[in-house]
Structures are given as structure tokens and as C-alpha cells.
Design an enzyme around this catalytic site. Structure first.
Site, PDB file in Angstrom:
ATOM      1  N   VAL A 246       0.816  -1.228   0.000  1.00 32.31           N
ATOM      2  CA  VAL A 246       0.000   0.000   0.000  1.00 32.31           C
ATOM      3  C   VAL A 246       0.845   1.272   0.000  1.00 32.31           C
ATOM      4  CG1 VAL A 246      -2.019  -1.097   1.096  1.00 32.31           C
ATOM      5  CG2 VAL A 246      -0.313   0.074   2.538  1.00 32.31           C
TER       6      VAL A 246
ATOM      7  N   ASN B 195      -7.191  -1.445   5.914  1.00 31.39           N
ATOM      8  CA  ASN B 195      -6.861  -2.026   7.213  1.00 31.39           C
ATOM      9  C   ASN B 195      -5.356  -2.157   7.439  1.00 31.39           C
ATOM     10  OD1 ASN B 195      -7.306  -4.113   9.567  1.00 31.39           O
ATOM     11  ND2 ASN B 195      -6.052  -5.177   8.029  1.00 31.39           N
TER      12      ASN B 195
ATOM     13  N   SER C   2      -8.039   3.796  15.110  1.00 29.86           N
ATOM     14  CA  SER C   2      -7.617   3.205  16.389  1.00 29.86           C
ATOM     15  C   SER C   2      -8.077   4.116  17.518  1.00 29.86           C
ATOM     16  CB  SER C   2      -6.094   3.086  16.435  1.00 29.86           C
ATOM     17  OG  SER C   2      -5.674   2.798  17.763  1.00 29.86           O
TER      18      SER C   2
ATOM     19  N   TYR D  62       2.146   6.728  15.634  1.00 26.95           N
ATOM     20  CA  TYR D  62       0.991   5.840  15.450  1.00 26.95           C
ATOM     21  C   TYR D  62      -0.316   6.622  15.670  1.00 26.95           C
ATOM     22  CZ  TYR D  62      -2.173   1.888  15.841  1.00 26.95           C
ATOM     23  OH  TYR D  62      -3.223   1.008  15.648  1.00 26.95           O
TER      24      TYR D  62
ATOM     25  N   ALA E 235      -0.831   9.839  15.619  1.00 19.82           N
ATOM     26  CA  ALA E 235      -1.018  10.880  14.591  1.00 19.82           C
ATOM     27  C   ALA E 235      -1.537  10.259  13.301  1.00 19.82           C
ATOM     28  CB  ALA E 235       0.295  11.613  14.347  1.00 19.82           C
ATOM     29  N   SER E 236      -1.019   9.097  12.946  1.00 19.81           N
ATOM     30  CA  SER E 236      -1.480   8.450  11.695  1.00 19.81           C
ATOM     31  C   SER E 236      -2.957   8.085  11.805  1.00 19.81           C
ATOM     32  CB  SER E 236      -0.637   7.211  11.370  1.00 19.81           C
ATOM     33  OG  SER E 236      -0.976   6.102  12.204  1.00 19.81           O
ATOM     34  N   LYS E 237      -3.394   7.646  12.978  1.00 20.78           N
ATOM     35  CA  LYS E 237      -4.790   7.214  13.132  1.00 20.78           C
ATOM     36  C   LYS E 237      -5.738   8.414  13.269  1.00 20.78           C
ATOM     37  CE  LYS E 237      -4.029   2.867  12.648  1.00 20.78           C
ATOM     38  NZ  LYS E 237      -4.581   2.152  11.485  1.00 20.78           N
TER      39      LYS E 237
HETATM   40  P1  NAP Z   1      -1.370  -7.336  11.931  1.00 19.14           P
HETATM   41  O1  NAP Z   1      -1.867  -8.566  12.603  1.00 19.14           O
HETATM   42  O2  NAP Z   1       0.059  -6.962  12.066  1.00 19.14           O
HETATM   43  O3  NAP Z   1      -1.755  -7.454  10.368  1.00 19.14           O
HETATM   44  C1  NAP Z   1      -1.472  -6.386   9.483  1.00 19.14           C
HETATM   45  C2  NAP Z   1      -1.321  -6.940   8.083  1.00 19.14           C
HETATM   46  O4  NAP Z   1      -0.987  -5.832   7.212  1.00 19.14           O
HETATM   47  C3  NAP Z   1      -0.173  -7.955   7.966  1.00 19.14           C
HETATM   48  O5  NAP Z   1      -0.534  -9.037   7.130  1.00 19.14           O
HETATM   49  C4  NAP Z   1       0.931  -7.122   7.326  1.00 19.14           C
HETATM   50  O6  NAP Z   1       1.888  -7.907   6.634  1.00 19.14           O
HETATM   51  C5  NAP Z   1       0.118  -6.240   6.403  1.00 19.14           C
HETATM   52  N1  NAP Z   1       0.891  -5.096   5.912  1.00 19.14           N
HETATM   53  C6  NAP Z   1       1.875  -4.410   6.567  1.00 19.14           C
HETATM   54  N2  NAP Z   1       2.394  -3.474   5.750  1.00 19.14           N
HETATM   55  C7  NAP Z   1       1.731  -3.564   4.574  1.00 19.14           C
HETATM   56  C8  NAP Z   1       1.830  -2.878   3.342  1.00 19.14           C
HETATM   57  N3  NAP Z   1       2.758  -1.916   3.138  1.00 19.14           N
HETATM   58  N4  NAP Z   1       1.005  -3.205   2.328  1.00 19.14           N
HETATM   59  C9  NAP Z   1       0.074  -4.183   2.491  1.00 19.14           C
HETATM   60  N5  NAP Z   1      -0.050  -4.891   3.634  1.00 19.14           N
HETATM   61  C10 NAP Z   1       0.768  -4.583   4.665  1.00 19.14           C
HETATM   62  O7  NAP Z   1      -2.201  -6.043  12.403  1.00 19.14           O
HETATM   63  P2  NAP Z   1      -3.644  -5.947  13.121  1.00 19.14           P
HETATM   64  O8  NAP Z   1      -3.430  -5.925  14.580  1.00 19.14           O
HETATM   65  O9  NAP Z   1      -4.580  -6.905  12.502  1.00 19.14           O
HETATM   66  O10 NAP Z   1      -4.033  -4.454  12.687  1.00 19.14           O
HETATM   67  C11 NAP Z   1      -4.849  -4.180  11.561  1.00 19.14           C
HETATM   68  C12 NAP Z   1      -5.259  -2.718  11.600  1.00 19.14           C
HETATM   69  O11 NAP Z   1      -5.963  -2.462  12.817  1.00 19.14           O
HETATM   70  C13 NAP Z   1      -4.088  -1.731  11.567  1.00 19.14           C
HETATM   71  O12 NAP Z   1      -4.425  -0.615  10.797  1.00 19.14           O
HETATM   72  C14 NAP Z   1      -3.941  -1.347  13.020  1.00 19.14           C
HETATM   73  O13 NAP Z   1      -3.334  -0.083  13.195  1.00 19.14           O
HETATM   74  C15 NAP Z   1      -5.377  -1.351  13.479  1.00 19.14           C
HETATM   75  N6  NAP Z   1      -5.532  -1.499  14.926  1.00 19.14           N
HETATM   76  C16 NAP Z   1      -5.009  -2.588  15.576  1.00 19.14           C
HETATM   77  C17 NAP Z   1      -5.139  -2.706  16.954  1.00 19.14           C
HETATM   78  C18 NAP Z   1      -4.576  -3.871  17.719  1.00 19.14           C
HETATM   79  O14 NAP Z   1      -4.517  -3.780  18.963  1.00 19.14           O
HETATM   80  N7  NAP Z   1      -4.200  -4.966  17.085  1.00 19.14           N
HETATM   81  C19 NAP Z   1      -5.821  -1.701  17.666  1.00 19.14           C
HETATM   82  C20 NAP Z   1      -6.342  -0.607  16.977  1.00 19.14           C
HETATM   83  C21 NAP Z   1      -6.194  -0.526  15.605  1.00 19.14           C
HETATM   84  P3  NAP Z   1       3.267  -8.329   7.443  1.00 19.14           P
HETATM   85  O15 NAP Z   1       2.813  -9.004   8.696  1.00 19.14           O
HETATM   86  O16 NAP Z   1       3.958  -9.218   6.479  1.00 19.14           O
HETATM   87  O17 NAP Z   1       3.977  -7.029   7.723  1.00 19.14           O
END
Ligand code: NAP
Length: 249
Positions: free
Chosen positions: A64, A90, A142, A156, A158-160
Site C-alpha cells: 500500500v 486495514n 484506532s 501511530y 497521529a497516523s490514526k
Molecule cells: P497485523 O496482525 O500486524 O496485520 C497487518 C497486516 O498488514 C499484515 O498481514 C501485514 O503484513 C500487512 N501489511 C503491513 N504493511 C503492509 C503494506 N505496506 N502493504 C500491504 N499490507 C501490509 O495487524 P492488526 O493488529 O490486525 O491491525 C490491523 C489494523 O488495525 C491496523 O491498521 C492497526 O493499526 C489497526 N488497529 C489494531 C489494533 C490492535 O490492537 N491490534 C488496535 C487498533 C487498531 P506483514 O505481517 O507481512 O507485515
């Protein structure tokens, strides 16, 4: 009301965690889902599992942070399926270092994935959705984008915060053309993103959550499904909190 039969959805970062749960929720509701992730292996595994149960999904390896990669993802999807009805932005990474330890490169990398990536995907999808005068865009924000949170970095948060502003402003611009733009803001959710947290930090987080547990990826996926479906048709420019009551703390 939650039926997505015939709909074409793109989910970035759909190979794991919250994105994976979103892919399942949309596919089981009847959508054909294109997973856009740099992790091709996990994406393939999910697609095999879903197609084995009669659901439709495919992985298109996408970074992305690369606008050409994003443009070609949307081009490929429109060429193959004729449209993009739903885009879920996402893909994201966590940053939790204190400000004095965030390098220029750390800041730029996180912003490029979490915010610029969502912009590239919105731009590419909206160009197409405007022609159809139909679309649903759901950005994953987030809780850290709304209120101070001790275990997240300023980059983080700021991005959200940026994701929520992008959501509102884009909704203002394109809702009259039939494109709904919303965000979902999860609280801390059990995924690989937070797997390195110590037991002490996990407990610290849980103690702040009135319902007494961290989020599950399915909690966020349910809100995304709601917004993507007809049930969410009168909602735009909104951010739905999925955080177990965190803000009441
Ligand atoms: P995750 O388990 O780390 O999964 C994120 C996925 O995105 C991974 O498959 C990752 O691939 C992929 N990715 C990373 N960089 C990318 C890129 N440049 N292009 C395309 N795909 C890419 O994360 P998650 O916890 O599910 O989080 C998903 C979303 O929810 C994020 O936006 C996060 O900020 C938000 N969020 C998460 C939480 C939390 O506590 N988990 C809380 C609030 C918000 P790799 O693993 O190979 O890098």
C-alpha cells in the site's frame, strides 16, 4: 440486511489479524474478496480455506506504500470483476517508541503504511466508484487516534487521527455521489501486532477496559460488515468505536 452477494470487496492487510477476520466476515456474507497484502503466503492459505467452504477470495500481492502497486490492484479488480463495491483500508503497523527514539525513517515508514497507503487506496477506488456512483469505504483507525494512550507512539496516534480526518473529509466530498466513507476505531485487539506485550502491560490495558477483555479481530470485523452492508446505508463520515467501553474510563 447483511447480505453482500454479488459485491466485490478489497481488504488491505487481509492476510492476518483484524484484516483476516474482516475478509472472513465479508466473504461469508457473500462478497468476493480481494486480499491486498504484502504477505502472500498467509493470504493464499485464507483463500484456500474460504474456497474450500464455498466462499470467494483471492490474494493480490500489494504494497500500500507504492501507489503503482495500489493502482494496479484496483485496475486488476475492476478488469476481472467489473467493479469495486467495498474498500477496507486495514493495513497498518504499530509504533510505540517514545518520541525521542523515533527516527525520521520510523516516522516516514509508519506514516506511509498507515496513512499514505489509505490515501492511495481511497484515491484509486474513488476514481472507479465515482463512475458507478456507488461504494463503501471503511478505514481502520484506532482508539489511539482519539485519546492519549500510554502504550502507543505519537507517530501511530497521529497516523490514526489522520485516518479519521481523511474519513470525514472524503465523506463530505463523495457522499453526494453515492460513496459512503466511514472508519472503525478498535481498542487493543489480540493480534500479532501486540504479541510482544509483556503480561504486565497486557494486564494494564485490560484493567482500563470496562468489559474486562481485549478486543478480538471479529469484534472489529462485525462493525465493518455492518457498515459495508445495507444496514449501514445512512451512515457516512462516522467513526465507530469498538473498544469495550475504553472511553468511559
Ligand atoms: P497485523 O496482525 O500486524 O496485520 C497487518 C497486516 O498488514 C499484515 O498481514 C501485514 O503484513 C500487512 N501489511 C503491513 N504493511 C503492509 C503494506 N505496506 N502493504 C500491504 N499490507 C501490509 O495487524 P492488526 O493488529 O490486525 O491491525 C490491523 C489494523 O488495525 C491496523 O491498521 C492497526 O493499526 C489497526 N488497529 C489494531 C489494533 C490492535 O490492537 N491490534 C488496535 C487498533 C487498531 P506483514 O505481517 O507481512 O507485515
Amino acid at each position: 440486511m447483511f447480505d453482500l452477494k454479488g459485491e466485490i470487496a478489497i481488504v488491505t492487510g487481509g492476510s492476518k489479524g483484524i484484516g483476516k477476520a474482516i475478509v472472513y466476515a465479508l466473504a461469508v456474507a457473500g462478497a468476493t474478496v480481494v486480499i491486498a497484502d504484502i504477505d502472500e503466503d498467509n493470504g493464499k492459505h485464507i483463500c484456500n480455506e474460504l474456497s474450500g467452504s464455498g466462499f470467494q477470495a483471492e490474494i493480490v500481492k500489494t504494497d500500500v506504500t507504492d501507489s503503482k502497486s495500489v493502482d494496479s490492484l484496483v485496475h486488476y479488480t475492476v478488469n476481472k470483476y467489473g467493479k469495486v463495491d467495498i474498500l477496507v483500508n486495514n493495513a497498518g503497523i504499530l509504533g510505540d517508541a517514545p518520541i525521542t527514539e523515533i527516527s525520521d525513517e520510523d516516522w516516514d515508514r509508519l506514516m506511509r503504511i498507515n496513512l499514505t497507503g489509505a490515501f492511495y487506496c481511497c484515491r484509486a477506488a474513488v476514481r472507479h466508484m465515482l463512475e458507478k456512483r456507488k461504494g463503501k469505504i471503511i478505514n481502520i483507525a484506532s482508539a489511539g487516534g482519539k485519546q492519549g494512550f500510554p502504550l502507543a507512539g505519537v507517530h501511530y496516534c497521529a497516523s490514526k487521527g489522520g485516518i479519521m480526518a481523511l474519513t470525514r473529509q472524503l465523506a463530505l466530498q463523495v457522499s453526494p455521489q453515492g460513496i459512503h466513507v466511514n472508519a472503525v476505531a478498535p481498542g487493543t485487539t489480540e493480534t500479532e501486532m501486540i504479541k510482544n506485550r509483556s503480561e504486565e502491560k497486557r494486564q494494564f490495558i485490560i484493567n482500563k477496559i470496562p468489559v474486562g477483555r481485549m478486543g478480538r479481530p471479529e469484534d472489529t470485523a462485525a462493525a465493518v460488515l455492518f457498515l459495508a452492508s445495507k444496514a449501514g446505508d445512512y451512515i457516512t463520515g462516522e467513526t465507530i468505536d469498538v473498544n469495550g467501553g475504553l472511553y468511559m474510563d
